[in-house]
Write a protein that holds these residues in place. Structure first.
Motif, PDB file in Angstrom:
ATOM      1  N   TYR A  94       0.884  -1.291   0.121  1.00 40.16           N
ATOM      2  CA  TYR A  94       0.119   0.189   0.093  1.00 40.16           C
ATOM      3  C   TYR A  94       0.853   1.072  -0.055  1.00 40.16           C
ATOM      4  CZ  TYR A  94       0.812   1.609   4.644  1.00 40.16           C
ATOM      5  OH  TYR A  94       1.375   2.349   5.865  1.00 40.16           O
ATOM      6  N   SER A  95       2.199   1.146   0.583  1.00 30.99           N
ATOM      7  CA  SER A  95       2.977   2.307   0.473  1.00 30.99           C
ATOM      8  C   SER A  95       3.511   2.687  -0.537  1.00 30.99           C
ATOM      9  CB  SER A  95       4.146   2.037   1.394  1.00 30.99           C
ATOM     10  OG  SER A  95       4.868   0.983   1.193  1.00 30.99           O
ATOM     11  N   GLU A  96       3.273   1.991  -1.686  1.00 25.76           N
ATOM     12  CA  GLU A  96       3.650   2.378  -3.186  1.00 25.76           C
ATOM     13  C   GLU A  96       2.542   3.011  -4.074  1.00 25.76           C
ATOM     14  OE1 GLU A  96       5.699  -0.905  -5.153  1.00 25.76           O
ATOM     15  OE2 GLU A  96       6.731  -1.543  -3.200  1.00 25.76           O
ATOM     16  N   LEU A  97       1.188   2.981  -3.457  1.00 22.60           N
ATOM     17  CA  LEU A  97       0.275   3.593  -3.996  1.00 22.60           C
ATOM     18  C   LEU A  97       0.300   5.097  -4.008  1.00 22.60           C
ATOM     19  CD1 LEU A  97      -2.790   1.449  -2.604  1.00 22.60           C
ATOM     20  CD2 LEU A  97      -1.406   1.012  -4.855  1.00 22.60           C
ATOM     21  N   GLN A  98       0.235   5.766  -5.233  1.00 20.04           N
ATOM     22  CA  GLN A  98       0.112   7.138  -5.119  1.00 20.04           C
ATOM     23  C   GLN A  98      -1.317   7.627  -4.721  1.00 20.04           C
ATOM     24  OE1 GLN A  98       0.938   8.525  -9.302  1.00 20.04           O
ATOM     25  NE2 GLN A  98       3.097   8.714  -8.645  1.00 20.04           N
ATOM     26  N   LEU A  99      -1.328   8.620  -3.895  1.00 19.73           N
ATOM     27  CA  LEU A  99      -2.480   9.230  -3.187  1.00 19.73           C
ATOM     28  C   LEU A  99      -3.360  10.047  -4.377  1.00 19.73           C
ATOM     29  CD1 LEU A  99      -1.021   9.657   0.149  1.00 19.73           C
ATOM     30  CD2 LEU A  99      -2.437   7.877  -0.496  1.00 19.73           C
ATOM     31  N   ARG A 100      -4.722  10.180  -4.091  1.00 23.43           N
ATOM     32  CA  ARG A 100      -5.477  10.751  -4.886  1.00 23.43           C
ATOM     33  C   ARG A 100      -6.755  11.548  -4.058  1.00 23.43           C
ATOM     34  NH1 ARG A 100      -6.765   5.980  -8.958  1.00 23.43           N
ATOM     35  NH2 ARG A 100      -7.167   4.975  -6.954  1.00 23.43           N
ATOM     36  N   PRO A 101      -6.998  12.466  -4.738  1.00 21.67           N
ATOM     37  CA  PRO A 101      -8.292  13.220  -3.805  1.00 21.67           C
ATOM     38  C   PRO A 101      -9.594  12.211  -3.762  1.00 21.67           C
ATOM     39  CG  PRO A 101      -7.428  14.515  -5.671  1.00 21.67           C
ATOM     40  CD  PRO A 101      -6.570  13.203  -5.868  1.00 21.67           C
ATOM     41  N   GLY A 102      -9.962  12.126  -2.468  1.00 23.09           N
ATOM     42  CA  GLY A 102     -11.127  11.336  -2.129  1.00 23.09           C
ATOM     43  C   GLY A 102     -10.746   9.878  -1.637  1.00 23.09           C
ATOM     44  N   ASP A 103      -9.111   9.736  -1.461  1.00 24.62           N
ATOM     45  CA  ASP A 103      -8.700   8.586  -0.627  1.00 24.62           C
ATOM     46  C   ASP A 103      -8.946   8.799   0.536  1.00 24.62           C
ATOM     47  OD1 ASP A 103      -8.189   7.419  -3.025  1.00 24.62           O
ATOM     48  OD2 ASP A 103      -5.852   7.538  -2.920  1.00 24.62           O
ATOM     49  N   VAL A 104      -9.162   7.637   1.354  1.00 21.79           N
ATOM     50  CA  VAL A 104      -9.305   7.767   2.914  1.00 21.79           C
ATOM     51  C   VAL A 104      -8.157   7.043   3.557  1.00 21.79           C
ATOM     52  CG1 VAL A 104     -10.730   7.244   4.877  1.00 21.79           C
ATOM     53  CG2 VAL A 104     -11.825   7.719   2.564  1.00 21.79           C
ATOM     54  N   LEU A 105      -7.434   7.791   4.469  1.00 24.99           N
ATOM     55  CA  LEU A 105      -6.359   7.225   5.216  1.00 24.99           C
ATOM     56  C   LEU A 105      -6.592   6.672   6.633  1.00 24.99           C
ATOM     57  CD1 LEU A 105      -3.655   9.883   4.536  1.00 24.99           C
ATOM     58  CD2 LEU A 105      -4.188   7.817   3.044  1.00 24.99           C
ATOM     59  N   LEU A 106      -6.180   5.630   6.956  1.00 22.21           N
ATOM     60  CA  LEU A 106      -6.583   4.983   8.424  1.00 22.21           C
ATOM     61  C   LEU A 106      -5.236   5.449   9.210  1.00 22.21           C
ATOM     62  CD1 LEU A 106      -8.527   3.276  10.090  1.00 22.21           C
ATOM     63  CD2 LEU A 106      -7.212   1.354   9.510  1.00 22.21           C
ATOM     64  N   VAL A 107      -5.416   6.517  10.342  1.00 21.94           N
ATOM     65  CA  VAL A 107      -4.390   7.035  10.794  1.00 21.94           C
ATOM     66  C   VAL A 107      -4.314   6.905  12.158  1.00 21.94           C
ATOM     67  CG1 VAL A 107      -3.049   9.398  11.170  1.00 21.94           C
ATOM     68  CG2 VAL A 107      -4.385   8.948   8.784  1.00 21.94           C
ATOM     69  N   MET A 108      -3.248   6.482  12.849  1.00 18.62           N
ATOM     70  CA  MET A 108      -3.122   6.256  14.381  1.00 18.62           C
ATOM     71  C   MET A 108      -1.999   7.297  14.825  1.00 18.62           C
ATOM     72  SD  MET A 108      -2.052   2.661  16.490  1.00 18.62           S
ATOM     73  CE  MET A 108      -0.315   2.804  15.940  1.00 18.62           C
ATOM     74  N   GLY A 109      -2.238   7.644  16.113  1.00 13.96           N
ATOM     75  CA  GLY A 109      -1.550   8.542  16.697  1.00 13.96           C
ATOM     76  C   GLY A 109      -1.921   9.249  17.919  1.00 13.96           C
ATOM     77  N   PRO A 110      -1.490  10.091  18.688  1.00 12.00           N
ATOM     78  CA  PRO A 110      -1.911  10.917  19.727  1.00 12.00           C
ATOM     79  C   PRO A 110      -3.036  11.940  19.186  1.00 12.00           C
ATOM     80  CG  PRO A 110       0.343  10.693  19.922  1.00 12.00           C
ATOM     81  CD  PRO A 110       0.179  10.263  18.633  1.00 12.00           C
ATOM     82  N   LEU A 111      -3.889  12.429  19.786  1.00 11.70           N
ATOM     83  CA  LEU A 111      -5.013  13.210  19.054  1.00 11.70           C
ATOM     84  C   LEU A 111      -4.367  14.535  18.650  1.00 11.70           C
ATOM     85  CD1 LEU A 111      -7.990  13.462  18.096  1.00 11.70           C
ATOM     86  CD2 LEU A 111      -8.378  14.271  20.654  1.00 11.70           C
ATOM     87  N   ALA A 112      -3.733  15.145  19.288  1.00  9.15           N
ATOM     88  CA  ALA A 112      -3.064  16.431  19.146  1.00  9.15           C
ATOM     89  C   ALA A 112      -2.348  16.555  17.745  1.00  9.15           C
ATOM     90  CB  ALA A 112      -2.299  16.825  20.345  1.00  9.15           C
ATOM     91  N   GLU A 113      -1.538  15.350  17.591  1.00  7.52           N
ATOM     92  CA  GLU A 113      -0.812  15.122  16.521  1.00  7.52           C
ATOM     93  C   GLU A 113      -1.717  15.121  15.112  1.00  7.52           C
ATOM     94  OE1 GLU A 113       0.106  14.297  19.209  1.00  7.52           O
ATOM     95  OE2 GLU A 113       2.378  14.586  19.577  1.00  7.52           O
ATOM     96  N   ILE A 114      -2.756  14.048  15.339  1.00  9.70           N
ATOM     97  CA  ILE A 114      -3.523  13.870  14.198  1.00  9.70           C
ATOM     98  C   ILE A 114      -4.291  15.049  13.762  1.00  9.70           C
ATOM     99  CG2 ILE A 114      -5.755  12.730  13.547  1.00  9.70           C
ATOM    100  CD1 ILE A 114      -4.697  10.104  15.008  1.00  9.70           C
ATOM    101  N   GLU A 115      -4.495  15.769  14.761  1.00 12.27           N
ATOM    102  CA  GLU A 115      -5.323  17.040  14.468  1.00 12.27           C
ATOM    103  C   GLU A 115      -4.301  18.205  13.702  1.00 12.27           C
ATOM    104  OE1 GLU A 115      -6.840  18.460  18.147  1.00 12.27           O
ATOM    105  OE2 GLU A 115      -8.831  17.440  17.940  1.00 12.27           O
ATOM    106  N   GLU A 116      -3.005  17.838  14.090  1.00  9.51           N
ATOM    107  CA  GLU A 116      -2.214  19.005  13.416  1.00  9.51           C
ATOM    108  C   GLU A 116      -2.112  18.311  11.932  1.00  9.51           C
ATOM    109  OE1 GLU A 116       2.588  20.325  13.886  1.00  9.51           O
ATOM    110  OE2 GLU A 116       1.672  18.898  15.344  1.00  9.51           O
ATOM    111  N   PHE A 117      -1.832  17.144  11.966  1.00  9.07           N
ATOM    112  CA  PHE A 117      -1.764  16.357  10.517  1.00  9.07           C
ATOM    113  C   PHE A 117      -2.661  17.028   9.639  1.00  9.07           C
ATOM    114  CE2 PHE A 117      -2.334  12.305   8.207  1.00  9.07           C
ATOM    115  CZ  PHE A 117      -1.527  12.812   6.985  1.00  9.07           C
ATOM    116  N   ALA A 118      -4.123  16.864  10.050  1.00 10.54           N
ATOM    117  CA  ALA A 118      -5.225  17.024   9.459  1.00 10.54           C
ATOM    118  C   ALA A 118      -5.036  18.659   8.946  1.00 10.54           C
ATOM    119  CB  ALA A 118      -6.643  16.862  10.102  1.00 10.54           C
ATOM    120  N   GLU A 119      -4.761  19.504   9.779  1.00  4.30           N
ATOM    121  CA  GLU A 119      -5.022  20.913   9.437  1.00  4.30           C
ATOM    122  C   GLU A 119      -3.817  21.451   8.555  1.00  4.30           C
ATOM    123  OE1 GLU A 119      -4.760  25.377  11.983  1.00  4.30           O
ATOM    124  OE2 GLU A 119      -4.761  23.561  12.891  1.00  4.30           O
ATOM    125  N   SER A 120      -2.512  20.654   8.716  1.00  3.34           N
ATOM    126  CA  SER A 120      -1.474  21.203   7.929  1.00  3.34           C
ATOM    127  C   SER A 120      -1.564  20.592   6.451  1.00  3.34           C
ATOM    128  CB  SER A 120      -0.166  20.534   8.303  1.00  3.34           C
ATOM    129  OG  SER A 120       0.064  21.183   9.674  1.00  3.34           O
TER     130      SER A 120
END
Length: 596
Positions: free
Chosen positions: A361-387
């Motif tokens: 999956y790490s070789e797949l090119q990302l496209r608009p509308g793709d959904v990522l399953l993301v794990m981490g502390p909530l603050a870091e995830i919110e920063e990732f989403a905003e940035s």
């Protein structure tokens, strides 16, 4: 027949009826109605004190609920219930349940109902239903019985189990506490469990065989948690999977999880195998296979960051927008792990690309509308989403702290056991258990807000205040006299049934806490007037408050399943009214047998 009530008693009854109407109409939030009720009691008794009381006594009465042992006990039980959920202590039970459904649908339904009854005797009804609800919806999606045919019976089983102990619901604690304030001997946790057990056995065939036939088949067109994510299964050097093939593992895999590509290639140390599965299926497969879908260094970094900040690790689903810088990149080239300290566990692509399944999956090119399953502390995830311009699609799911699951279960069992044996009052046992949950890290201090419900806290406080006003104003004595005059010539079983059905009517169209508040003092006064023992009449109120099957507004779990099963008001009436009649008859007869 008693004469006219006093002005204070009349005002107390008007206030109580107004509260019922406000609850039933649902136009104003429950907590607002509760706070207004407390305020009116405080102001009313300050300017118009009860006979023989000072103005400050009225204020103390109005706010007495916030310091009442019943409220402290309820809050402590909420914390312990939260501990069971966030540590995953009940997950083995739900996995066992899913495996039974695979064997036989009818057997699975029976075991589910029994399990729901048993669990809800110790854990509040709402967490139990929240825990089992996704299991039933998921089974329906996989071809089992439609969710619309199982959720109302499941909810009824939870409610029946919840009435079996003093700690089964907050309403039970409220009734027992009000009765103790009125002078009745305190009840222990399992004092009336045998009565409910008999009634449950009588009702079980109806829940199991009849109720599903009375419900419509609304289909299973649910889409939640059904996205399939492409991921990479990473095998460590010491893994038991080394030397096997994906085909060898087929029988151990959960539904919704699959190996991509050849099933006959041999798994070696440090293998990286393309797989796919739903969010839930990936979690189950990783637990079963003892593998991971993210680099070890990322997982270690996430754990260290969460521990240093005292925060939880969560998993969320996030969609790429067209403006995201990730579009056109792969996960390794994006650098999100190093920059934000989060792990992308898998990718769901709206259209399956030609290379998906042949490569990681790490070789797949990302496209608009793709959904990522993301794990981490909530603050870091919110920063990732905003940035990086991502949208949060699913509510935050906490990663269970499974290392503390056994500890949380032991704490809950210890609290219940000490209270049931009479070693300590339930308030002390529950408070000690809640403190242990905090001290041992099963529940974190900064997440206690998720355990406690402000709605329930304010509602219980208002209910206790209303109960005291009804009692001390003389309203309970007057209403008890009126009901006693009409019931005095009836046999004991009919008296109990009438009291129970009166409270049932209130709880199905208003609030079970409010019904308990009004019904308990009235039942106590009826017992005194007719010369009957107070225990069976108080228990008739407690049981009546739990017979909330006939309307969707009767209890919060009824509302919880309404959307999932696509039910309407008539579905509750059609299945709930016969169950109320069956339970009320059985419980009334058993109360006579045990107490009279």
């Amino acid at each position: 027949m008693p004469g006219m009530p006093s002005l204070h008693a009349l005002a107390a009854m008007i206030l109580t009826i107004s509260m019922f109407v406000a609850f039933a109409r649902g136009r104003v939030a429950t907590e607002i109605v509760s706070l207004v009720t407390i305020a009116l009691i405080a102001l009313g008794l300050y300017f118009f004190p009860l006979d023989g009381q000072h103005q400050t006594d009225g204020l103390a009465l109005a706010f007495s609920g916030f310091g009442h042992p019943a409220l402290i006990t309820i809050c402590a039980l909420m914390v312990m219930g939260r501990g069971l959920v966030v540590t995953g202590a009940l997950e083995p039970v739900t996995r066992l349940l899913a495996s039974v459904w695979k064997i036989n649908t009818q057997l699975g339904m029976l075991v589910s109902l029994l399990l729901a009854m048993v669990l809800s005797t110790m854990v509040n009804d709402t967490p139990v239903l929240v825990l089992l609800l996704p299991v039933f919806v998921g089974l329906a999606e996989k071809g089992a019985m439609a969710a619309s045919k199982t959720l109302i019976p499941l909810n009824a089983a939870v409610l029946i189990g919840g009435m079996a102990t003093t700690i089964g619901t907050s309403t039970n604690l409220l009734v027992v506490s009000i009765a103790a304030d009125l002078g009745m001997a305190p009840m222990r946790v399992f004092d009336f469990t045998p009565i409910v057990a008999v009634a449950a056995l009588v009702a079980l065939p109806y829940l199991w065989l009849v109720m599903p036939r009375l419900l419509p088949d609304n289909g299973t067109n649910f889409t939640r948690n059904r996205r399939t994510f492409a991921a990479t299964l990473r095998v460590d050097d010491d893994s038991d999977l080394v030397g096997q093939t994906p085909r060898d593992l087929q029988t151990r895999l959960p539904d919704g999880f699959a190996f991509e590509g050849s099933l006959d290639r041999q798994i070696t140390a440090n293998s990286r195998l393309p797989v796919s599965g739903t969010h839930t299926a990936l979690e189950d497969a990783l637990r079963t296979l003892k593998a991971r879908v993210a680099p070890a260094w990322v997982i270690e970094r996430i754990g260290a960051a969460a521990k240093s900040k005292g925060s939880d690790v969560v998993v969320v689903e996030m969609a790429l927008t067209a403006e995201s810088r990730l579009v056109g990149l792969t996960i390794p080239s994006s650098g999100v792990a190093g920059q934000f300290g989060v792990a992308v566990l898998g990718i769901h692509q709206q259209q399956r690309g030609p290379d998906q399944g042949r490569h990681e999956y790490s070789e797949l090119q990302l496209r608009p509308g793709d959904v990522l399953l993301v794990m981490g502390p909530l603050a870091e995830i919110e920063e990732f989403a905003e940035s990086d311009r991502l949208l949060l699609l699913e509510g935050v799911t906490e990663v269970p702290r499974r290392s503390k699951a056994l500890l949380a279960a032991v704490i809950m069992f210890g609290s219940v056991a000490t209270a049931s044996m009479g070693l300590w009052p339930i308030a002390v046992s529950a408070l000690a258990g809640a403190i242990l949950m905090f001290v041992t890290g099963c529940v974190k201090f900064n997440r206690v807000g998720r355990a406690l419900s402000a709605n329930v806290i304010v509602l219980v406080a208002a209910s206790i205040a209303i109960g005291r006003v009804i009692l001390e104003s003389g309203a309970a004595a007057w209403l008890g006299g009126v009901m006693s005059a009409g019931l005095q010539h009836l046999p004991p079983a009919m008296i109990l049934a009438c009291v129970m059905l009166f409270v049932t009517l209130l709880t199905n169209f208003a609030s079970n806490a409010a019904a308990a508040t009004v019904g308990t003092p009235i039942a106590f006064n009826i017992a005194q007037t007719l010369g009957l023992p107070p225990e069976p009449l108080v228990l008739a109120v407690l049981f009546g408050c739990n017979l909330c099957y006939a309307t969707p507004i009767a209890y919060q779990t009824n509302m919880l399943i309404m959307d999932e099963g696509r039910y309407n008001f008539s579905d509750y009436m059609r299945t709930g009214v016969p169950l109320v009649a069956l339970m009320a008859t059985t419980l009334s007869l058993m109360l006579v047998f045990f107490y009279m």
